[in-house]
Design an enzyme around this catalytic site. Structure first.
Site, PDB file in Angstrom:
ATOM      1  CG  HIS A   4       5.856  -4.226  -5.404  1.00 12.65           C
ATOM      2  ND1 HIS A   4       7.164  -4.511  -5.064  1.00 12.65           N
ATOM      3  CD2 HIS A   4       5.666  -2.920  -5.072  1.00 12.65           C
ATOM      4  CE1 HIS A   4       7.732  -3.422  -4.555  1.00 12.65           C
ATOM      5  NE2 HIS A   4       6.842  -2.441  -4.555  1.00 12.65           N
ATOM      6  CE1 TYR A   5       5.688 -11.763  -8.465  1.00 17.32           C
ATOM      7  CE2 TYR A   5       5.088 -11.440 -10.758  1.00 17.32           C
ATOM      8  CZ  TYR A   5       5.898 -12.022  -9.796  1.00 17.32           C
ATOM      9  OH  TYR A   5       6.928 -12.857 -10.175  1.00 17.32           O
ATOM     10  CB  THR A   6       1.118 -10.497  -3.482  1.00 17.26           C
ATOM     11  OG1 THR A   6       0.276 -11.281  -4.337  1.00 17.26           O
ATOM     12  CG2 THR A   6       0.388  -9.203  -3.105  1.00 17.26           C
ATOM     13  CG  HIS A  43       9.916  -4.920  -6.863  1.00 18.20           C
ATOM     14  ND1 HIS A  43       9.673  -5.942  -5.983  1.00 18.20           N
ATOM     15  CD2 HIS A  43      10.954  -4.229  -6.327  1.00 18.20           C
ATOM     16  CE1 HIS A  43      10.525  -5.876  -4.979  1.00 18.20           C
ATOM     17  NE2 HIS A  43      11.309  -4.842  -5.168  1.00 18.20           N
ATOM     18  CD  GLU A  67       3.739  -6.190  -2.702  1.00 17.89           C
ATOM     19  OE1 GLU A  67       3.390  -7.005  -3.586  1.00 17.89           O
ATOM     20  OE2 GLU A  67       4.899  -6.120  -2.250  1.00 17.89           O
TER      21      GLU A  67
END
Length: 229
Positions: A24-26, A131, A89
């Site tokens: 994911h990225y945050t 994601h 993340e």
């Protein structure tokens, strides 16, 4: 690899063995905002690890527990992706707050983390996903700037096929059937096509099924995709 313990209360018990890694990225304004949210009981979200832009790695949830990172998602027949995956993340403001390339030191920290998790659980490289792959109708992360090719060269992700490509001439419906076979939820066709493009043809994410998309997907369905990565 140094890992800083930063526990989150947001987890429960797994119902499935670990067979996936979800990246994911945050998607928040800065790292601290993301960390605070992932540790907030009211937010009801978490991840096993966070990788900061400077390469710092935080562990929030033990790998034998079910972190709450994937939400409503699907991959290769698995509906409870949280139970079957380790969630990482990667700090980046994302599309909403100024999406930008991932710094080299961040990816240099991510690579051994992914490699260790893959080895520990015997995860196939086709099950190291974004994601957006598991929730195409809802998510775009880690996005088109994520260096999947760098991971693929280390066998930590599938490569983008580049050799011996053939166009199967599928219709859009045929392409989506093949996409479903590969692992995607295709209930929202456009979202699934764009998620595939974001992952394997990031220079053009238009939701249109063209010859290049068909050739890439056909190659990915073969036993050994051949790519330059």
């Amino acid at each position: 690899m140094t890992i800083i313990e930063t526990p989150s209360p947001n987890f429960d018990e797994r119902a499935l063995p670990v067979t996936m890694i979800v990246l994911h990225y945050t998607g928040m304004i800065d790292a601290q905002s993301a960390i605070d949210r992932l540790r907030d009981p009211a937010a009801k979200v978490s991840a096993h690890y966070v990788v900061a832009e400077d390469g710092t790695v935080l562990r929030m949830v033990a790998e034998d527990k079910r972190a709450w990172h994937a939400g409503r998602s699907h991959w290769r027949g698995i509906e409870d992706v949280n139970s079957a995956s380790v969630g990482i993340e990667i700090v980046n403001p994302g599309h909403e707050f100024g999406y930008r390339p991932f710094p080299p030191q961040q990816i240099e920290a991510l690579i051994p983390l992914v490699a260790a998790i893959k080895e520990r659980h015997g995860i196939g490289r086709g099950d190291i996903v974004g994601h957006s792959d598991v929730a195409p109708a809802r998510k775009r992360d880690p996005g088109e700037l994520f260096p999947w090719g760098q991971l693929a060269r280390l066998r930590l992700a599938l490569p983008r096929p580049t050799r011996n490509l053939m166009d199967p001439m599928w219709t859009e419906g045929g392409f989506c059937l093949a996409l479903e076979r590969f692992g995607y939820d295709v209930s929202d066709r456009m979202a699934a096509i764009m998620a595939f493009q974001r992952r394997f043809r990031p220079e053009l994410i238009d939701g249109e099924v063209d010859a290049e998309c068909r050739m890439i997907l056909l190659a990915l369905l073969l036993p050994k995709p051949q790519g330059d990565d």
